[in-house]
Design an enzyme around this catalytic site. Structure first.
Site, PDB file in Angstrom:
ATOM      1  N   GLU A  57     -10.972  11.946   1.784  1.00 48.13           N
ATOM      2  CA  GLU A  57     -11.419  11.435   0.484  1.00 48.13           C
ATOM      3  C   GLU A  57     -12.894  11.698   0.226  1.00 48.13           C
ATOM      4  OE1 GLU A  57      -9.066  10.064   2.135  1.00 48.13           O
ATOM      5  OE2 GLU A  57      -7.503   9.641   0.668  1.00 48.13           O
ATOM      6  N   HIS A 126      -2.676  -1.870  -0.107  1.00 46.46           N
ATOM      7  CA  HIS A 126      -2.192  -0.895  -1.083  1.00 46.46           C
ATOM      8  C   HIS A 126      -2.035  -1.491  -2.472  1.00 46.46           C
ATOM      9  CE1 HIS A 126      -1.395   1.962   2.098  1.00 46.46           C
ATOM     10  NE2 HIS A 126      -0.889   2.822   1.244  1.00 46.46           N
TER      11      HIS A 126
END
Lengths: 325, 324
Positions: A57, A126
């Site tokens: 990322e 999440h």
């Protein structure tokens, strides 16, 4: 069309429009998109424009920033906001600050799309709603696509910005069917939008709470409560003018968001309303926000962690019950 | 590699300019004209000068917070850099950045980056753009051996190799990440060996030897330009001064510093140039005088510089107008 389909059409629109545009993200190509948003795009546009990236990322968000600085128009897809912390340094210390640190010489017109929100029992790591974290950072434009129209048109608008843009998309809405407003062919990246005019209270919201607020307003209309719903759309910089115009008209405000209550978007708006429209208020600003708990897995607990339609209706009716006492 | 007298003079002057500029900066810091952090490049001149002279004006450069030498070698005006450090709006970043954030778009010089390894992914992206846009330019990214421990180094190396981008990674191994020696930060201390894990070609060179750096960088850049593939050049060097103006240097012996000073890149290059007849004493003196004069003007320019008006405080937060 579904919210997913609207997002996809937005991508096709910008890819067709500008050959400098390309999409980079994890599983956007061969997998067909983690949420099937970019399904088929690799076949349609080729690997040069739909780039699968490794799980890096920080690396690929930074690369998107660099590519934007050097003249390309990348769309960086961070699969979900939950993974974005790994790229936080790139976003905050590079994208948001380069223009300023360079005394105005450099721009980084990168668009970063992130899926976010709760609703699929994916548990604590999440299910984040971190819009407030990003909305805190000067130098970023932070957008929230809480409707089908914005899912379709926010990305093309963002691609015209000279500043780095974060667009929050809502994974819980992907399968939701919606009717597109055919008269909309573009949107701005500066203003909030009154989605439902009303006279008695301003319900100010964004993201996955927008449709919940509209539904609550519909049901309350039958009980004689006339609710105005304002979709913030732009979380940074906030459109004070639209917010205050609404509150000055209705004299009451309820801010609704899924994000955790403390230090949230609603905290900020509440402060601004108090600062600038205090004498127009007939009651304190109310907030209906996410419960401050890491999102739990079981459905009944997950549902209880964010404002549902019933909670929003209850908060609104409570507002008027006070008066009658 | 053989240098002609003109090139010899040019390279020597650049190194002397950097050395004396850093000395002046230290002086300005003690006088409180320069504030905050100040990281000086003294001792590492051969790396900036050697590498920079193998790059074209179209190539893009990214560096660290110890970037004055790189900026000067790139051609950014000494007065513009000094003003930047004074915080004056005549500075290359309008005074907004200071010592750690020198930017000059006209020189394709992209910082001046203060987060260790934070600029490496950006460099990869710029090289990716160069490839996609077919600019035939390369990107050169300077960083220290401390940065090679950060995740960003590893992610960037992998991405650069995976995407096959024209990027020269230059690792200036000055043996200390602030105050922590190489042996305490890297399980594998030969930084150049790390490149193999990413299928990137690498070379290590004596960073105190300008000719060695020049030759190695020429090889590396030629390879990048012809293959389009990234390269890691590790320059083993030493900083003569402390990490920054706040550093008491408790972590290294003065004797070690003195040993390394015997290999001063300026002295070494100068002596070799004199021996081979490329330059003589009077010419060196002329160079030094011209450098001193340039720095005098730079300081005067900075002292005469102006402060950005307060009402401009939020002007550069966004590139687009009408946003606060």
């Amino acid at each position: 069309m579904t919210y997913r389909e609207a997002l996809k059409q937005a991508l096709r629109d910008v890819l067709n429009h500008d050959e400098r545009t390309f999409l980079m993200g994890e599983d956007v190509g061969r997998y067909g998109g983690a949420f099937a948003v970019s399904k088929g795009l690799l076949q349609e546009y080729g690997a040069d424009r739909i780039m699968d990236v490794p799980l890096s990322e920080s690396g690929f968000v930074g690369a998107g920033i660099g590519a934007a600085m050097a003249g390309m128009r990348p769309i960086v897809e961070v699969m979900t906001v939950n993974f974005s912390l790994l790229a936080m340094d790139q976003i905050v210390n590079n994208a948001a600050t380069l223009h300023h640190m360079s005394g105005g010489q450099i721009t980084a017109p990168v668009v970063i799309r992130m899926g976010c929100g709760i609703g699929r029992q994916l548990a604590a790591q999440h299910s984040h709603s971190w819009e407030p974290l990003y909305a805190h950072i000067p130098g970023l434009i932070v957008l929230s696509a809480g409707t089908h129209d914005d899912a379709r048109w926010m990305l093309p608008a963002a691609m015209k910005c000279q500043d780095p843009v974060i667009i929050f998309e809502y994974t819980s809405m992907l399968n939701l069917e919606g009717v597109m407003n055919e008269s909309i062919t573009s949107v701005d990246t500066r203003t909030a939008k009154v989605l439902r005019t009303g006279t008695m209270i301003s319900v100010i919201t964004y993201g996955s709470a927008v449709y919940k607020c509209l539904e609550a307003a519909e049901r309350l209309a039958k009980e004689g409560i006339d609710v105005e719903v304002v979709d913030l759309r732009v979380l940074r910089p906030l459109d004070d003018e639209t917010i205050l115009r609404s509150v000055r008209k209705t004299h009451r405000a309820l801010i609704v968001e899924d994000a955790w209550r403390s230090v949230s978007i609603s905290s900020e708006i509440s402060a601004r309303i108090m600062e600038q429209a205090f004498r127009d208020l007939h009651a304190p600003v109310q907030r209906s926000c996410g419960v401050e708990v890491p999102i739990p897995y079981p459905k009944h607990l997950e549902d209880a962690s964010v404002p549902q339609i019933a909670d929003i209706m209850s908060a609104i009716t409570k507002e008027f019950r006070h008066d009658r006492v | 590699m053989h240098l002609d007298p003109e090139t010899t003079r040019h390279l020597l002057r650049q190194m002397i300019l950097i050395r004396r500029f850093e000395d002046r900066s230290a002086e300005m810091y003690t006088k409180s004209n320069i504030r905050g952090f100040l990281h000086l490049y003294s001792g590492e001149e051969a790396v900036a000068v050697g590498v920079m002279n193998t790059l074209t004006t179209e190539d893009a450069i990214l560096s660290t917070y110890r970037e004055h030498g790189h900026a000067l070698a790139r051609g950014v005006d000494a007065g513009s850099i000094m003003s930047e450090m004074f915080g004056k709006q005549e500075g290359c970043s309008r005074g907004r950045g200071g010592s750690m954030h020198l930017f000059s778009k006209q020189h394709n010089f992209y910082g001046g980056n203060a987060i260790v390894a934070g600029h490496l992914p950006v460099a990869v992206g710029m090289a990716l753009a160069a490839k996609k846009l077919h600019t035939n330019s390369i990107v050169c990214c300077f960083f220290g051996e401390g940065a090679a421990a950060e995740g960003e180094f590893h992610e960037s190396m992998n991405l650069a190799a995976l995407w096959q981008v024209p990027l020269l990674f230059v690792c200036e191994n000055n043996r200390y990440a602030m105050g922590t020696a190489l042996a305490f930060t890297h399980a594998r201390m030969d930084i150049e060996a790390k490149a193999a894990a990413y299928c990137i070609d690498a070379e290590a060179v004596d960073g105190m030897d300008l000719m060695a750096v020049l030759e190695a960088s020429t090889r590396a850049t030629e390879k990048i330009r012809s293959t389009g593939r990234p390269f890691l050049l590790v320059c083993n060097t030493y900083r003569f001064r402390a990490h920054s103006m706040f550093d008491a240097e408790l972590y290294r012996d003065k004797a070690e510093v003195l040993e390394w000073k015997k290999r001063d890149p300026i002295t070494v290059f100068q002596q070799a140039a004199v021996s081979s007849g490329m330059i003589d004493g009077p010419a060196i003196k002329a160079l030094e005088d011209s450098v001193d004069e340039e720095l005098q003007r730079a300081v005067a320019f900075s002292e005469a510089g102006t402060w950005e008006p307060l009402d401009q405080l939020t002007k550069y937060t966004y590139a687009e107008g009408g946003r606060t």
